[in-house]
Design a protein around this motif. Structure first.
Motif, PDB file in Angstrom:
ATOM      1  N   LYS A  62       1.403   9.755   3.345  1.00 22.74           N
ATOM      2  CA  LYS A  62       2.126   8.740   2.556  1.00 22.74           C
ATOM      3  C   LYS A  62       3.635   8.785   2.777  1.00 22.74           C
ATOM      4  O   LYS A  62       4.312   7.767   2.683  1.00 22.74           O
ATOM      5  CB  LYS A  62       1.760   8.813   1.079  1.00 22.74           C
ATOM      6  CG  LYS A  62       2.116  10.079   0.386  1.00 22.74           C
ATOM      7  CD  LYS A  62       1.702   9.990  -1.074  1.00 22.74           C
ATOM      8  CE  LYS A  62       2.030  11.293  -1.771  1.00 22.74           C
ATOM      9  NZ  LYS A  62       1.648  11.306  -3.164  1.00 22.74           N
ATOM     10  N   ASP A 107       0.843  -1.213   0.000  1.00 22.97           N
ATOM     11  CA  ASP A 107       0.000   0.000   0.000  1.00 22.97           C
ATOM     12  C   ASP A 107       0.871   1.254   0.000  1.00 22.97           C
ATOM     13  O   ASP A 107       0.604   2.214  -0.719  1.00 22.97           O
ATOM     14  CB  ASP A 107      -0.878   0.069   1.270  1.00 22.97           C
ATOM     15  CG  ASP A 107      -1.897  -1.061   1.355  1.00 22.97           C
ATOM     16  OD1 ASP A 107      -2.145  -1.731   0.341  1.00 22.97           O
ATOM     17  OD2 ASP A 107      -2.451  -1.275   2.468  1.00 22.97           O
ATOM     18  N   SER A 108       1.913   1.236   0.827  1.00 21.98           N
ATOM     19  CA  SER A 108       2.689   2.469   0.986  1.00 21.98           C
ATOM     20  C   SER A 108       3.559   2.765  -0.237  1.00 21.98           C
ATOM     21  O   SER A 108       3.705   3.927  -0.602  1.00 21.98           O
ATOM     22  CB  SER A 108       3.508   2.448   2.275  1.00 21.98           C
ATOM     23  OG  SER A 108       4.556   1.558   2.158  1.00 21.98           O
ATOM     24  N   ASN A 143      -3.165   3.479   7.344  1.00 13.97           N
ATOM     25  CA  ASN A 143      -3.358   3.996   5.985  1.00 13.97           C
ATOM     26  C   ASN A 143      -4.226   5.251   5.988  1.00 13.97           C
ATOM     27  O   ASN A 143      -4.009   6.173   5.209  1.00 13.97           O
ATOM     28  CB  ASN A 143      -3.997   2.933   5.084  1.00 13.97           C
ATOM     29  CG  ASN A 143      -2.975   1.916   4.586  1.00 13.97           C
ATOM     30  OD1 ASN A 143      -1.775   2.088   4.786  1.00 13.97           O
ATOM     31  ND2 ASN A 143      -3.444   0.856   3.958  1.00 13.97           N
ATOM     32  N   ARG A 177       4.322   6.841   5.981  1.00 13.78           N
ATOM     33  CA  ARG A 177       4.087   5.399   5.754  1.00 13.78           C
ATOM     34  C   ARG A 177       5.234   4.795   4.945  1.00 13.78           C
ATOM     35  O   ARG A 177       5.683   3.682   5.225  1.00 13.78           O
ATOM     36  CB  ARG A 177       2.753   5.202   5.015  1.00 13.78           C
ATOM     37  CG  ARG A 177       1.567   5.355   5.956  1.00 13.78           C
ATOM     38  CD  ARG A 177       0.304   4.875   5.299  1.00 13.78           C
ATOM     39  NE  ARG A 177      -0.163   5.837   4.316  1.00 13.78           N
ATOM     40  CZ  ARG A 177      -0.676   5.513   3.132  1.00 13.78           C
ATOM     41  NH1 ARG A 177      -0.774   4.257   2.766  1.00 13.78           N
ATOM     42  NH2 ARG A 177      -1.084   6.443   2.307  1.00 13.78           N
TER      43      ARG A 177
END
Ligand SMILES: [Fe+2]
Ligand SMILES: [Fe+2]
Length: 284
Positions: A126, A60-61, A121, A129
């Motif tokens: 971002k 995801d990151s 999340n 993360r």
């Protein structure tokens, strides 16, 4: 190797390392697969319980920052990183199910990890993360190094399938160990956020894993095995322990000029290929 290493398929697509599709079954695994010690085995079971969700967090990151990549090689390596991590998550999920069959159900731990991933999340930007991911990748890179070189570790893994899972995962962590870091630097990540990422990872892992080790040992009624705890403490936190030797390596991450490939990973990759009977790639 007493259990043949056979990826279902393998592709590279111009990345600097391949993505191997695996398909383990883990039928009949030995629950106490580290030196037949339930405490040391619970450490690895608790640790690997987070992998399906943890790997998804890494994916995801990097995906969140993927559009900002202007370097074609980094673009290909990030795609291969996603491919490798997705495959790790899939195979560790199968391992989690296999441990449930032999008495250690980590379903609750997986669910908790999923909740943390979703919250993180939603709540963290971002950049942070990605900093957490780059730090976690250094962590897994150091663990991989320990797996290959820490005296007595590999010879103490008594289940051939789990041994291969550990070796395959550790090899790929070594292959892609610079990718999240390079992406972080490429997207103009600063030092302080990078250090904060490592702070979060180091402060978070130990207490969570310890609590979950205890939860695993409770399920099998082995929590009060004092001899096993004593052996575990010496093996992992003694003067020459697995983690004792890992800590200085982890701390290198705080150097301003740190890069994951500062120490050439070739020797380490060579060791994994030898353990897994992989023919060394030839370069022309
Ligand atoms: Fe991984
Ligand atoms: Fe990784």
């Amino acid at each position: 190797m007493d259990y043949a290493f056979k990826p279902v398929s393998e592709h590279q697509n111009g990345a600097t390392f391949p993505v191997r599709r695996m398909d383990y079954s883990f039928e009949g695994i030995n629950r106490d697969f580290i030196k037949n010690n339930p405490v040391s085995s619970a450490l690895w079971i608790a640790f690997q319980a987070y992998f399906p969700e943890g790997e998804q967090f890494f994916v995801d990151s990097v995906r969140a920052s993927q559009k900002e990549i202007t370097d074609p090689q980094l673009k290909r390596d990030v795609s291969a990183f996603i491919g490798q991590e997705a495959m790790h998550g899939k195979e560790h999920k199968v391992a989690n199910l296999a441990f449930a069959k032999v008495g250690i159900n980590v379903n609750k731990l997986e669910k908790a990890a999923g909740w943390v991933r979703k919250q993180t999340n939603q709540r963290l930007g971002k950049k942070l993360r990605l900093a957490v991911t780059a730090a976690a990748e250094h962590f897994t890179g150091v663990i991989a190094q320990q797996i290959a070189f820490h005296p007595g570790f590999l010879s103490g893994v008594t289940d051939p399938q789990i041994k291969q899972l550990i070796l395959w995962h550790a090899m790929e962590e070594t292959e892609h160990r610079a990718v999240a870091f390079d992406l972080y630097q490429h997207t103009k990540g600063d030092y302080l956020t990078r250090a904060l990422g490592m702070g979060i990872v180091s402060a978070g892992i130990a207490p969570v894993v310890l609590v979950d080790m205890v939860a695993c040992l409770r399920q099998t009624g082995q929590l009060s095995k004092t001899k096993a705890w004593a052996e575990f403490l010496v093996d992992y936190w003694g003067p020459k322990g697995f983690f004792t030797q890992a800590v200085p390596e982890l701390m290198k991450y705080f150097k301003a000029d740190f890069h994951p490939n500062q120490e050439n990973p070739e020797e380490l990759l060579h060791a994994f290929r030898r353990y897994l009977d992989i023919v060394e790639p030839t370069f022309h």
